[in-house]
Enzyme design. Structure first.
Site, PDB file in Angstrom:
ATOM      1  N   TRP A 353       0.820  -1.210   0.000  1.00  0.00           N
ATOM      2  CA  TRP A 353       0.000   0.000   0.000  1.00  0.00           C
ATOM      3  C   TRP A 353       0.857   1.265   0.000  1.00  0.00           C
ATOM      4  CZ3 TRP A 353      -0.927   3.512   4.337  1.00  0.00           C
ATOM      5  CH2 TRP A 353      -0.148   3.232   5.467  1.00  0.00           C
ATOM      6  N   ASP A 354       2.163   1.091   0.234  1.00  0.00           N
ATOM      7  CA  ASP A 354       3.085   2.226   0.211  1.00  0.00           C
ATOM      8  C   ASP A 354       2.967   3.010  -1.099  1.00  0.00           C
ATOM      9  OD1 ASP A 354       3.777   0.316   2.098  1.00  0.00           O
ATOM     10  OD2 ASP A 354       5.930   0.595   1.871  1.00  0.00           O
ATOM     11  N   GLU A 482       1.215  -1.205  12.913  1.00  0.00           N
ATOM     12  CA  GLU A 482       1.295  -2.668  12.981  1.00  0.00           C
ATOM     13  C   GLU A 482       1.703  -3.182  14.363  1.00  0.00           C
ATOM     14  OE1 GLU A 482       2.287  -3.356   8.244  1.00  0.00           O
ATOM     15  OE2 GLU A 482       3.914  -3.378   9.711  1.00  0.00           O
ATOM     16  N   LYS A 587       3.921   2.239  16.052  1.00  0.00           N
ATOM     17  CA  LYS A 587       4.990   2.021  15.085  1.00  0.00           C
ATOM     18  C   LYS A 587       5.062   3.160  14.074  1.00  0.00           C
ATOM     19  CE  LYS A 587       6.643  -1.377  11.688  1.00  0.00           C
ATOM     20  NZ  LYS A 587       6.295  -2.564  10.887  1.00  0.00           N
ATOM     21  N   GLN A 588       3.910   3.616  13.609  1.00  0.00           N
ATOM     22  CA  GLN A 588       3.874   4.677  12.600  1.00  0.00           C
ATOM     23  C   GLN A 588       2.538   5.398  12.659  1.00  0.00           C
ATOM     24  OE1 GLN A 588       3.743   1.516   9.342  1.00  0.00           O
ATOM     25  NE2 GLN A 588       2.793   3.232   8.293  1.00  0.00           N
TER      26      GLN A 588
END
Length: 747
Positions: A353-354, A482, A587-588
């Protein structure tokens, strides 16, 4: 922080060689031309630790999924990019003794990745039994002739007496992937000649195609050819010369690589290989290199971001763009971005999906719109696979894969493959983003409307209605963060699902009657979709005034990252997975990712409250994290935080922030530098009405920055320095933009 390369604006260069950093060096000096690529491993055999990796775009293998407990719906295979036949191999003998930098004495070592020209050079003085020979290696992968690899090795005798040099140049198919199950090999050799080798990937049981690659080497040299040898997996030529004191010589190796992705039969493949070999034989090294360099010059002219006053920031920015362009420049609509590109094997080399969430926003601003349209068409052409993925979960519509080469899901981690379904919304957002940015509706009203419709059918089946709350919910998902698996009502996922349904309904009201008939969306479906839009549950905490990442998140023991001992970071290398999942650490960007996507939809206070709450909990252990937080920090005028996060994203691999660059670069996160500067420091926005606006500021550490941006047939140059911001229309029709909310006419 351990830095193994010097800081220079256009080069990644070192004058030291440390064996323990060999894999880092290989990752950071990788080359690619979109068609193929390679890590910066040595041409000659190196008997200590190394990861020799060459990869061909679109060439992959379905390696059997091996799990202890099989679950219904698991992918049958794990798709992975495979290590290509080693076509750059060259070994050297000095007076009969083989050169091996893992064992030999040497001095004056230098390795230099010239990003401006995309060429890698290496030099050193080898000392073998008292004989000293200087070696200089040059190599590039041509962007003028995509199938061409060029190497040049020069040597000079620095000894007091004569020295005998032998060069053994090979094409070697005895290669494997480091992550292969049980050391399996993936290539069967079909044919070996004096100068070529043809290999085919091993048969598989999953109906995916086998790939054939053919490689032919030719040499330009004053050395005498003294031998030729073949084995079942290798072809080699040996050249020899005796050098007097201070005498020099060189050898060029040119290899043409063709694959069955472009040709139907082995005969066509080898015919093309022979034809291309003949074509390049008429050109000198300088002519081949000049053609290659000129194309890179055109790319830099369109896209270079110039930063004055901070050479570390400048090098990081160019390293980002270099990595992106080496991986993908839109020349082949069948290809896409792999998170490691051509620099390593991790993540299987497939599409994530990046691409939609991070790569498309950058490529919209630095390339022709057709490049982004190709990326959208890539997904459209894989709709059949997306139907299969949804059906595997017992759901309607289309579920685009988390990881893929051909549209079929090929990743075997349940919490990512089947729960990180927000990627469906990210693909829908990319269609909207392209349409808003370019003003081109031809895709969204045709192929795009089909993609949106099938994604919406998936969302409508994936949600469930809570009678108790009188709202629609989505349980059992993993959001962008994640470090939170199998959660209920991830805010980002729910928000994107609701938005996708709303956007699809809008698009359906604009498509032609003919397209509407093809889509066949009933009034009952539309009514259901609207009901989901109206009654979708979005977690919110009134007391804190924040969007809650997911149900139960605020029940965690909320403590900032700053309270953690430094020796426990990064968490993913020090904590158990169970401990990470129970922690509040992110995580992000998750909620922050959603706010960045839809910046115009949130107030200044909403953005501030959410950033102030979530950023202190974020460990940024995803390479994709820092840039999004940097943009929001810049929007909130948190300048120091914005700059620090820019430095993290721009130099993530150069400074090995997450201690994981040795297995390859983080290619898709290399979008982060451009995003941080253009969306962040320059405050660039494209609004739904097509207005382009900026709110620039200059970081105190910098003297100035400038960049060029493609926008609706125009190229605009933006410079921000101590005297303010300056805008110049380089080409295209006049346009009105907003700068700090004031209208500016560019002519």
């Amino acid at each position: 922080m351990k830095r193994i390369f010097e800081v220079q604006p256009w080069d990644v260069v070192t004058h030291k060689f440390n064996p323990e950093d060999k894999r880092l060096q290989e990752s950071m000096t990788s080359l690619g031309n979109g068609y193929m690529g390679m890590r910066g491993f040595f041409e000659e055999d190196y008997s200590a630790d190394t990861l020799q990796g060459l990869y061909l775009g679109g060439v992959w293998f379905p390696d059997k999924t091996r799990v202890g407990w099989w679950k219904n719906g698991y992918p049958k295979y794990f798709g992975k990019v495979i290590n290509a036949v080693n076509f750059i191999k060259m070994n050297f003998l000095i007076d009969g003794e083989k050169l091996d930098l893992a064992k030999d004495k040497f001095s004056d070592f230098e390795m230099d990745l010239n990003m401006k020209d995309s060429v890698l050079t290496r030099s050193f003085i080898a000392d073998k039994s008292g004989k000293k020979v200087k070696f200089v290696f040059e190599r590039f992968l041509s962007v003028d002739q995509k199938e061409l690899s060029v190497q040049k090795v020069s040597f000079e005798n620095l000894s007091d007496s004569k020295v005998d040099i032998k060069v053994i140049s090979s094409i070697d198919a005895d290669v494997k992937n480091e992550d292969a199950n049980y050391d399996e090999r993936f290539w069967d050799v079909l044919d070996v000649t004096d100068d070529s080798l043809v290999a085919k990937t091993k048969p598989n049981n999953y109906g995916t195609p086998q790939f054939t690659s053919a490689m032919q080497m030719s040499h330009v040299t004053g050395l005498k050819e003294v031998d030729q040898s073949k084995t079942d997996t290798q072809t080699s030529k040996t050249f020899e010369i005796e050098l007097s004191q201070n005498e020099q010589a060189s050898i060029e190796k040119r290899v043409i690589v063709t694959t069955s992705r472009d040709y139907d039969t082995v005969q066509e493949l080898t015919d093309a290989m022979n034809k291309l070999t003949k074509k390049v034989s008429s050109k000198t090294f300088d002519e081949l290199f000049t053609a290659h360099r000129d194309i890179w010059a055109e790319r830099w002219n369109k896209s270079d971001v110039q930063i004055k006053g901070d050479v570390e920031a400048q090098q990081g920015m160019r390293f980002n763009l270099f990595g992106l362009f080496s991986t993908y420049y839109g020349d082949d609509a069948r290809l896409n971005f792999g998170p490691k590109g051509f620099t390593g094997e991790k993540y299987g080399g497939a599409t994530y999906w990046d691409t939609e969430a991070f790569c498309i926003p950058v490529y919209l601003g630095i390339t022709d719109p057709k490049v982004t349209r190709n990326l959208l068409m890539y997904r459209y052409k894989q709709l059949d696979g997306a139907y299969v993925n949804a059906k595997e979960q017992g759901l309607k519509g289309a579920l685009f894969p988390m990881v893929t080469f051909n549209g079929i899901e090929c990743h075997n981690e349940w919490e990512i493959t089947f729960e990180e379904i927000h990627r469906n919304g990210d693909i829908a957002f990319a269609i909207y983003n392209y349409t808003r940015y370019t003003g081109d509706k031809s895709y969204v009203l045709n192929e795009g409307s089909k993609v949106l419709t099938e994604i919406s059918r998936f969302w409508a089946d994936r949600v469930h209605f809570s009678q108790r709350n009188n709202q629609y919910m989505i349980h059992g998902v993993t959001g962008p963060d994640e470090y939170e698996n199998n959660v209920d009502n991830n805010w980002y996922t729910n928000y994107l699902a609701r938005w996708t349904l709303e956007y699809t309904l809008k698009v359906l009201s604009e498509v032609s009657p003919e397209q509407a008939a093809k889509l066949n969306v009933s009034d009952e479906e539309k009514k259901q979709w609207q009901d989901i839009v109206d009654r979708m549950y979005l977690p919110y905490d009134k007391k804190l005034g924040i969007f809650v990442q997911h149900d139960g998140f605020l029940d965690k023991d909320i403590k900032p990252v700053s309270e953690l001992p430094s020796d426990q970071l990064p968490l993913n290398q020090n904590w158990s997975w169970d401990k990470i999942l129970r922690s509040p650490y992110i995580k992000q960007g998750d909620v922050i990712q959603g706010i960045w996507d839809f910046m115009d939809d949130f107030t200044e206070e909403e953005k501030k409250r959410n950033f102030d709450f979530y950023e202190p909990l974020t460990v940024h252990e995803s390479s994709l994290s820092a840039s999004i937080y940097s943009v929001l920090a810049a929007d909130l005028h948190y300048e120091d935080k914005a700059v620090a996060l820019y430095e993290r994203t721009a130099r993530l691999d150069l400074d090995n922030y997450n201690n994981d660059t040795d297995d390859g670069l983080h290619i898709t996160s290399m979008t982060g530098g451009w995003i941080s500067i253009v969306h962040g420091f320059a405050g660039m926005r494209v609004h739904d009405d097509g207005t382009l606006s900026y709110k620039p500021f200059l970081p105190k550490k910098w003297d100035s920055y400038s960049f060029r941006q493609v926008f609706r047939g125009r190229v605009i140059e933006i410079t921000v320095d101590g005297s303010g911001s300056h805008f110049k229309l380089i080409s295209g029709d006049p346009v009105s933009i907003k700068v700090d909310d004031k209208l500016v006419e560019l002519n």
